[in-house]
Write an enzyme that holds these catalytic residues in place. Structure first.
Site, PDB file in Angstrom:
ATOM      1  N   PHE A 182      -5.741 -27.230 -33.302  1.00  0.00           N
ATOM      2  CA  PHE A 182      -4.480 -27.408 -34.018  1.00  0.00           C
ATOM      3  C   PHE A 182      -3.757 -28.700 -33.654  1.00  0.00           C
ATOM      4  CE2 PHE A 182      -0.530 -26.878 -31.592  1.00  0.00           C
ATOM      5  CZ  PHE A 182      -1.010 -26.542 -30.342  1.00  0.00           C
ATOM      6  N   LYS A 183      -4.112 -29.280 -32.499  1.00  0.00           N
ATOM      7  CA  LYS A 183      -3.403 -30.501 -32.092  1.00  0.00           C
ATOM      8  C   LYS A 183      -3.614 -31.651 -33.073  1.00  0.00           C
ATOM      9  CE  LYS A 183      -2.996 -29.267 -27.281  1.00  0.00           C
ATOM     10  NZ  LYS A 183      -3.713 -27.971 -27.290  1.00  0.00           N
ATOM     11  N   ASP A 184      -4.690 -31.579 -33.861  1.00  0.00           N
ATOM     12  CA  ASP A 184      -4.923 -32.610 -34.874  1.00  0.00           C
ATOM     13  C   ASP A 184      -3.757 -32.721 -35.853  1.00  0.00           C
ATOM     14  OD1 ASP A 184      -7.458 -33.515 -34.091  1.00  0.00           O
ATOM     15  OD2 ASP A 184      -8.471 -31.900 -35.168  1.00  0.00           O
TER      16      ASP A 184
ATOM     17  N   MET B 137      -1.088 -34.738 -34.237  1.00  0.00           N
ATOM     18  CA  MET B 137      -1.600 -36.059 -33.833  1.00  0.00           C
ATOM     19  C   MET B 137      -1.895 -36.959 -35.026  1.00  0.00           C
ATOM     20  SD  MET B 137      -1.829 -36.593 -30.551  1.00  0.00           S
ATOM     21  CE  MET B 137      -2.097 -35.742 -28.982  1.00  0.00           C
TER      22      MET B 137
END
Ligand SMILES: *Cc1c(COP(=O)(O)O)cnc(C)c1O
Length: 471
Positions: free
Chosen positions: A112-114, A117
């Site tokens: 999920f950090k995409d 980011m």
């Protein structure tokens, strides 16, 4: 919209000024001066908007120092169908028993950090170009954050990325994901040591203020406000997809570590999104579950931080938690400051006097899971709906089950795809998770990495040689 510090001693600043900073000068975290409000009518007018458009509407409430058309171009560049694999960007899929999965892991690094980011990469490049300046990102990673940052910043003008990782201690998949990037502005440094050694080197170099300013060092860590703001968008998106009329309530279950993801849910709820519950799920590292159960916040020493099968939630302290406490204490920076000073002295603090507010005023609920729970949950979800979930998401599903209510959709946030954590999938189902299309050859791609000793001086020299100084 201006930003202040949770410790109360920072003059209000616009978004672009806090974007490139880490901690506020008083040691606190940047927060909006007021939480913007979204009326039911506005919310209804957002139904059916494509994800990049919705992102533009939500983010323009937090970012008022970038012209609207420019911001729209940034959200459209960040949330592209070819990067996230579908027009939905964040698909919603039904599970069993009133639960659904909100698919946050369709981006390039399968976690999920995409989502945050990819936006950060766009807005960094935009602000650096506009200011005619450069930035050298220095970070340490045990896997997820570092690769999401590299994929977001690869090829971006004005940015070099120096990412430290522990040599020989990441999975073959994680290594391949990071080290196969061939972009000239991405520098993978494998340190002969453990993750804590990497982090100590980053602290030593970033703490040397001369070196930091000479080499224009920056960070993209989990306290970055732009990441929190970008994550607010998918709570709105999830609500809009799961409801059909104004005022309908939805609950979210969030696999949590640093309290970044669920903090965005808290902000969305404070903005007026009809969220019934924010269900916080931890693994055996239950610092946050304990807080929401007892009111006592008790970060753990490294020796009491367990290595689990949902490793991205293996945290001992929750760096974004201070932003929630700031709201809990009626946005009184002096009280927050005093509390964190007492934390430094006593190793814990007690907010049990506020315990009734956690659920009633803020909608929080919490639970923890074990390795056996994860394995059983992966198996149960596969048997009941033929869907393969990763161990972090399994933590979320396991805890969510206890809070499902009739008529209230429960959206479990899918924080990673199973291919990333295939060992646990194999344990649960007797076979590994398939690699997503396009990544079948990942493990055999050529890798670019430099191996250095666990020695800050070596890393310093490496950066000095390669940092970008001019515009
Ligand atoms: C980072 C991460 C988490 C924890 O998110 P926080 O924002 O730190 O609470 C959970 N699952 C996965 C897969 C992650 O990468």
């Amino acid at each position: 919209m201006k930003y202040v510090s949770t410790r109360g001693r920072m003059a209000p600043q616009p978004f672009c000024d806090i974007l490139l900073e880490g901690l506020a000068p008083d040691g606190g975290l940047a927060v909006p001066e007021q939480i913007p409000q979204v009326s039911a009518q506005t919310l209804e007018s957002w139904r059916g908007l494509p994800y990049p458009e919705l992102a533009h509407r939500v983010l323009s409430l937090f970012i008022t120092d970038i012209p609207g058309e420019d911001l729209r171009a940034l959200t459209h560049a960040a949330y592209r169908t070819d990067v996230f694999g579908s027009e939905d960007i964040v698909p919603l899929r039904p599970l069993h028993d009133g639960m659904s999965l909100l698919g946050l892991s369709e981006g390039p690094t399968l976690a999920f950090k995409d989502i945050a980011m990819q936006f950060l990469g766009q807005v960094f490049e935009y602000v650096l170009t506009r200011r005619g300046t450069t930035l050298n990102i220095l970070g340490a990673t045990s896997g997820d954050t570092g690769s999401a940052a590299e994929y977001a910043l690869r090829g971006k003008r004005g940015v070099q990325v120096f990412m430290l990782s522990p040599h020989g201690r990441m999975s073959a998949f994680q290594r391949a994901q990071m080290y196969s990037l061939q972009d000239a502005n991405i520098h993978n440094i494998a340190v002969r040591g453990v993750f804590d050694d990497c982090q100590d080197i980053v602290k030593a170099l970033a703490g040397d203020l001369d070196f930091k300013s000479r080499y224009r060092l920056g960070a993209v860590n989990s306290i970055n406000w732009a990441r929190i703001a970008a994550q607010v968008v998918y709570y709105f998106h999830g609500w809009l997809r799961a409801t059909t009329a104004p005022g309908q309530q939805v609950s979210f279950a969030v696999p949590s570590g640093n309290f970044g993801n669920i903090l965005s849910g808290h902000i969305a709820r404070q903005m007026g999104l009809p969220v019934r519950r924010l269900v916080l799920a931890t693994n055996e590292n239950n610092v946050l579950e304990e807080f929401f159960r007892t009111g006592i916040y008790r970060p753990r020493p490294a020796a009491q931080t367990y290595a689990t099968s949902s490793p991205s939630m293996d945290i001992s302290r929750a760096s974004n938690f201070e932003r929630f406490v700031y709201d809990l204490l009626s946005r009184d920076g002096q009280q927050v400051d005093a509390l964190w000073k007492s934390l430094a002295g006593q190793g814990q603090f007690d907010l049990s006097a506020h315990l009734p507010h956690f659920a009633q005023r803020y909608g929080f609920a919490a639970g923890a899971s074990s390795h056996a729970d994860r394995v059983a949950t992966i198996r149960a979800v596969w048997d009941q709906c033929g869907m393969l979930i990763d161990p972090h998401t399994a933590d979320g599903v396991k805890v969510a089950r206890g809070f499902v209510e009739p008529g209230v959709p429960m959206l479990v946030l899918e924080t990673a795809l199973p291919a990333k954590f295939s060992d646990t999938i194999e344990e649960a189902l007797g076979r590994p998770a398939p690699l997503p299309p396009g990544l079948e050859d990942l493990l055999t791609r050529e890798q670019k990495v430099d191996v250095l000793d666990n020695d800050a001086a070596q890393v310093r020299a490496y950066i000095a040689e390669r940092a970008q100084l001019g515009a």
